[in-house]
Design a protein around this motif. Sequence first.
Motif, mmCIF file in Angstrom:
data_model
loop_
_atom_site.group_PDB
_atom_site.id
_atom_site.type_symbol
_atom_site.label_atom_id
_atom_site.label_comp_id
_atom_site.label_asym_id
_atom_site.label_seq_id
_atom_site.Cartn_x
_atom_site.Cartn_y
_atom_site.Cartn_z
ATOM 1 N N MET A 2 -50.610 -12.074 -67.635
ATOM 2 C CA MET A 2 -49.640 -11.110 -67.145
ATOM 3 C C MET A 2 -49.593 -9.783 -67.908
ATOM 4 N N ARG A 3 -49.073 -8.837 -67.184
ATOM 5 C CA ARG A 3 -48.610 -7.572 -67.690
ATOM 6 C C ARG A 3 -49.583 -6.847 -68.602
ATOM 7 N N GLN A 4 -49.186 -6.420 -69.721
ATOM 8 C CA GLN A 4 -49.949 -5.475 -70.520
ATOM 9 C C GLN A 4 -51.356 -5.988 -70.850
ATOM 10 N N ALA A 5 -51.836 -6.930 -70.011
ATOM 11 C CA ALA A 5 -53.214 -7.403 -70.172
ATOM 12 C C ALA A 5 -54.110 -6.181 -70.218
ATOM 13 N N GLY A 6 -54.949 -6.119 -71.185
ATOM 14 C CA GLY A 6 -55.795 -4.941 -71.298
ATOM 15 C C GLY A 6 -55.505 -4.183 -72.562
ATOM 16 N N VAL A 11 -62.221 -2.231 -74.813
ATOM 17 C CA VAL A 11 -62.682 -1.375 -73.705
ATOM 18 C C VAL A 11 -61.536 -0.559 -73.125
ATOM 19 N N TYR A 12 -60.331 -1.156 -73.107
ATOM 20 C CA TYR A 12 -59.164 -0.423 -72.591
ATOM 21 C C TYR A 12 -58.758 0.689 -73.556
ATOM 22 N N GLN A 13 -58.714 0.362 -74.843
ATOM 23 C CA GLN A 13 -58.343 1.376 -75.839
ATOM 24 C C GLN A 13 -59.316 2.539 -75.810
ATOM 25 N N GLU A 24 -51.990 8.886 -65.423
ATOM 26 C CA GLU A 24 -53.352 9.185 -64.968
ATOM 27 C C GLU A 24 -54.144 7.891 -64.767
ATOM 28 N N ARG A 25 -54.046 7.009 -65.751
ATOM 29 C CA ARG A 25 -54.831 5.766 -65.670
ATOM 30 C C ARG A 25 -54.423 4.905 -64.480
ATOM 31 N N SER A 26 -53.127 4.929 -64.159
ATOM 32 C CA SER A 26 -52.656 4.023 -63.104
ATOM 33 C C SER A 26 -52.617 4.677 -61.726
ATOM 34 N N PHE A 51 -53.782 -2.957 -62.015
ATOM 35 C CA PHE A 51 -53.289 -2.131 -63.122
ATOM 36 C C PHE A 51 -52.350 -1.075 -62.557
ATOM 37 N N SER A 52 -51.084 -1.226 -62.855
ATOM 38 C CA SER A 52 -50.052 -0.337 -62.338
ATOM 39 C C SER A 52 -48.819 -0.593 -63.189
ATOM 40 N N ASP A 53 -47.644 -0.217 -62.725
ATOM 41 C CA ASP A 53 -46.423 -0.558 -63.452
ATOM 42 C C ASP A 53 -45.306 -0.765 -62.444
ATOM 43 N N ILE A 54 -44.257 -1.480 -62.864
ATOM 44 C CA ILE A 54 -43.125 -1.659 -61.939
ATOM 45 C C ILE A 54 -42.451 -0.318 -61.644
ATOM 46 N N GLY A 119 -50.644 -8.517 -56.668
ATOM 47 C CA GLY A 119 -49.835 -7.309 -56.743
ATOM 48 C C GLY A 119 -48.542 -7.650 -57.457
ATOM 49 N N PHE A 120 -47.723 -6.660 -57.734
ATOM 50 C CA PHE A 120 -46.423 -6.961 -58.348
ATOM 51 C C PHE A 120 -45.420 -5.841 -58.103
ATOM 52 N N VAL A 121 -44.158 -6.218 -58.220
ATOM 53 C CA VAL A 121 -43.050 -5.268 -58.071
ATOM 54 C C VAL A 121 -41.991 -5.605 -59.111
ATOM 55 N N SER A 129 -32.162 -1.043 -64.155
ATOM 56 C CA SER A 129 -31.864 -0.895 -65.579
ATOM 57 C C SER A 129 -32.598 0.323 -66.148
ATOM 58 N N TYR A 130 -33.841 0.545 -65.717
ATOM 59 C CA TYR A 130 -34.563 1.747 -66.179
ATOM 60 C C TYR A 130 -33.944 3.014 -65.610
ATOM 61 N N ILE A 131 -33.610 2.962 -64.321
ATOM 62 C CA ILE A 131 -33.120 4.160 -63.627
ATOM 63 C C ILE A 131 -31.766 4.601 -64.177
ATOM 64 N N ILE A 182 -42.799 -10.920 -58.633
ATOM 65 C CA ILE A 182 -41.576 -10.110 -58.739
ATOM 66 C C ILE A 182 -41.074 -10.243 -60.176
ATOM 67 N N PHE A 183 -40.992 -9.112 -60.872
ATOM 68 C CA PHE A 183 -40.531 -9.130 -62.267
ATOM 69 C C PHE A 183 -39.053 -8.772 -62.339
ATOM 70 N N ASP A 184 -38.233 -9.753 -62.692
ATOM 71 C CA ASP A 184 -36.833 -9.413 -63.014
ATOM 72 C C ASP A 184 -36.650 -9.626 -64.510
ATOM 73 N N SER A 185 -37.485 -8.931 -65.266
ATOM 74 C CA SER A 185 -37.609 -9.157 -66.701
ATOM 75 C C SER A 185 -36.284 -9.121 -67.449
ATOM 76 N N TRP A 186 -35.385 -8.203 -67.054
ATOM 77 C CA TRP A 186 -34.168 -8.023 -67.859
ATOM 78 C C TRP A 186 -32.951 -8.696 -67.249
ATOM 79 N N GLY A 299 -46.400 -17.238 -71.411
ATOM 80 C CA GLY A 299 -45.028 -16.995 -70.964
ATOM 81 C C GLY A 299 -44.700 -15.515 -70.858
ATOM 82 N N HIS A 300 -45.624 -14.642 -71.250
ATOM 83 C CA HIS A 300 -45.477 -13.188 -71.107
ATOM 84 C C HIS A 300 -46.851 -12.590 -71.324
ATOM 85 N N GLY A 301 -46.939 -11.257 -71.460
ATOM 86 C CA GLY A 301 -48.256 -10.638 -71.566
ATOM 87 C C GLY A 301 -48.954 -10.911 -72.903
HETATM 88 C C1 LIG Z 1 -40.539 -4.475 -67.691
HETATM 89 C C2 LIG Z 1 -41.915 -4.118 -67.187
HETATM 90 C C3 LIG Z 1 -42.554 -2.850 -67.284
HETATM 91 N N1 LIG Z 1 -43.791 -2.981 -66.715
HETATM 92 C C4 LIG Z 1 -43.993 -4.256 -66.273
HETATM 93 C C5 LIG Z 1 -42.797 -4.980 -66.529
HETATM 94 C C6 LIG Z 1 -42.532 -6.415 -66.127
HETATM 95 C C7 LIG Z 1 -43.227 -7.381 -67.007
HETATM 96 C C8 LIG Z 1 -42.544 -7.603 -68.314
HETATM 97 O O1 LIG Z 1 -41.543 -8.294 -68.363
HETATM 98 O O2 LIG Z 1 -43.054 -7.080 -69.308
HETATM 99 C C9 LIG Z 1 -45.139 -4.831 -65.596
HETATM 100 C C10 LIG Z 1 -46.498 -4.329 -65.880
HETATM 101 N N2 LIG Z 1 -46.897 -3.239 -66.631
HETATM 102 C C11 LIG Z 1 -48.271 -3.135 -66.609
HETATM 103 C C12 LIG Z 1 -48.769 -4.160 -65.789
HETATM 104 C C13 LIG Z 1 -50.248 -4.227 -65.425
HETATM 105 C C14 LIG Z 1 -50.878 -5.488 -65.318
HETATM 106 C C15 LIG Z 1 -51.813 -5.798 -66.454
HETATM 107 O O3 LIG Z 1 -52.595 -4.943 -66.861
HETATM 108 O O4 LIG Z 1 -51.764 -6.944 -66.881
HETATM 109 C C16 LIG Z 1 -47.681 -4.936 -65.362
HETATM 110 C C17 LIG Z 1 -47.681 -6.186 -64.508
HETATM 111 C C18 LIG Z 1 -49.098 -2.111 -67.277
HETATM 112 C C19 LIG Z 1 -48.541 -1.419 -68.460
HETATM 113 N N3 LIG Z 1 -47.295 -0.819 -68.564
HETATM 114 C C20 LIG Z 1 -47.148 -0.289 -69.792
HETATM 115 C C21 LIG Z 1 -48.319 -0.519 -70.555
HETATM 116 C C22 LIG Z 1 -48.552 -0.109 -72.010
HETATM 117 C C23 LIG Z 1 -48.758 1.329 -72.192
HETATM 118 C C24 LIG Z 1 -50.191 1.785 -72.017
HETATM 119 O O5 LIG Z 1 -51.159 1.019 -72.091
HETATM 120 O O6 LIG Z 1 -50.330 2.996 -71.785
HETATM 121 C C25 LIG Z 1 -49.219 -1.192 -69.706
HETATM 122 C C26 LIG Z 1 -50.635 -1.579 -70.019
HETATM 123 C C27 LIG Z 1 -45.943 0.435 -70.255
HETATM 124 C C28 LIG Z 1 -44.663 -0.264 -70.028
HETATM 125 N N4 LIG Z 1 -44.042 -0.408 -68.810
HETATM 126 C C29 LIG Z 1 -42.876 -1.159 -68.977
HETATM 127 C C30 LIG Z 1 -42.788 -1.494 -70.345
HETATM 128 C C31 LIG Z 1 -41.676 -2.306 -70.967
HETATM 129 C C32 LIG Z 1 -43.910 -0.932 -71.005
HETATM 130 C C33 LIG Z 1 -44.330 -1.105 -72.433
HETATM 131 C C34 LIG Z 1 -43.813 -0.114 -73.383
HETATM 132 C C35 LIG Z 1 -44.474 -0.407 -74.733
HETATM 133 O O7 LIG Z 1 -44.363 -1.530 -75.247
HETATM 134 O O8 LIG Z 1 -45.164 0.466 -75.206
HETATM 135 C C36 LIG Z 1 -42.015 -1.588 -67.870
#
Ligand SMILES: Cc1c2[nH]c(c1CCC(=O)O)Cc1[nH]c(c(CCC(=O)O)c1C)Cc1[nH]c(c(CCC(=O)O)c1C)Cc1[nH]c(c(C)c1CCC(=O)O)C2
Length: 323
Positions: A2-6, A11-13, A24-26, A51-54, A119-121, A129-131, A182-186, A299-301
């Motif tokens: 999940m999530r911040q995978a990458g 290669v991502y860095q 730009e990346r997303s 690769f996107s964000d909520i 996909g994800f939302v 909460s962000y808004i 569907i991410f209801d993280s908070w 259980g998380h990224g």
């Molecule tokens: C709450 C939430 C967000 N984003 C997301 C959630 C729900 C999941 C969770 O509970 O963590 C979901 C998300 N964000 C990202 C993905 C992509 C999927 C993947 O690459 O695995 C997914 C599925 C990319 C991202 N989204 C973000 C990054 C890191 C910044 C970067 O690489 O530029 C990535 C790879 C930024 C982001 N965006 C958000 C946060 C909290 C952060 C991290 C801030 C930090 O710790 O620096 C909001």
Amino acid sequence: MMRQAGRYMKVYQDLCQKHPTFRERSENVDLAVEISLQPWRAFKPDGVILFSDILTPFTGMNIPFDILKTKGPIIHNPIRTAADVAKVRELVPAEAVPYVGQALTALREEVGNASTVLGFVGAPFTLASYIVEGGSSKHFTVIKRMAFETPEVLHSLLQKLAESVIIYVRYQADCGAQAVQIFDSWATHLSPVDFEVFSLPYIKQIVSAVKSTHPDLPLILYASGSGGLLERMASTGVDVVSVDWTVDMAEARQRIGTQLAVQGNMDPAALFGTKEFIERRIHDTVAKAGRHKHILNLGHGVLVGTPEENVAHFFETGKSVRY
Ligand SMILES: Cc1c2[nH]c(c1CCC(=O)O)Cc1[nH]c(c(CCC(=O)O)c1C)Cc1[nH]c(c(CCC(=O)O)c1C)Cc1[nH]c(c(C)c1CCC(=O)O)C2
């Protein structure tokens, strides 16, 4: 995974050096596809996450945002009043975020039947909460104040968000997503009584609307620290409840039942352990999930700094598990 995978991947860095902003990346189709495929090429997982964000759809809803390297998500004009809520527009994904659909379609072509494209939302409460807070938050005092002082304002925002999320899930499915998380993280920052008012009804609304048009699209629900909410999460009508590591998987299975699938739930930090430790945890998790539908996952990224070879070992071991 999940999530911040990458983020843990070299290669991502390296790619981030050349393309320094998250938007730009997303928001560039080729880059979003390339980044989505990086973990796929390295580990051949069963799921490829876009690769996107909520926050990405906010651009199309008149909510300008950025994701800064140092500060994380930033909402430039936080929404605090009924007049602010009135300015939020309904999402028209094909116009506002065409790159999301194009990237999903390209990913489907690229991975074929070898993996599932996800996909994800964000769920309405987590997006709100962000808004409302203007970015990440620790105590969620601004949105809770709104919830407890002027609930009608928050409800009108949540309702607008639910409608756009429904549109967005359908759009992602139509463009190639084979399952949507569907991410209801908070949401777990709410007391269960408040979760039932400010989150649950909106998730239920999304699930039933999406099921009415896309009955076969699997929906996965994630909330972090969700031990207090598992039964409520299962009651939303989703197909998969994603569980984090603060709950024992055997207890989670018992509470969620055997009809729904469970996803998770290894501690992401387990991947800092030895190879043997990782193997033991995988076998333990799989055994506890039982002989019912289970998506083995963290259980998380994946945490920044996780050795890539340990991520590889997670996948190799996970794939070799036989019942
Ligand atoms: C709450 C939430 C967000 N984003 C997301 C959630 C729900 C999941 C969770 O509970 O963590 C979901 C998300 N964000 C990202 C993905 C992509 C999927 C993947 O690459 O695995 C997914 C599925 C990319 C991202 N989204 C973000 C990054 C890191 C910044 C970067 O690489 O530029 C990535 C790879 C930024 C982001 N965006 C958000 C946060 C909290 C952060 C991290 C801030 C930090 O710790 O620096 C909001």
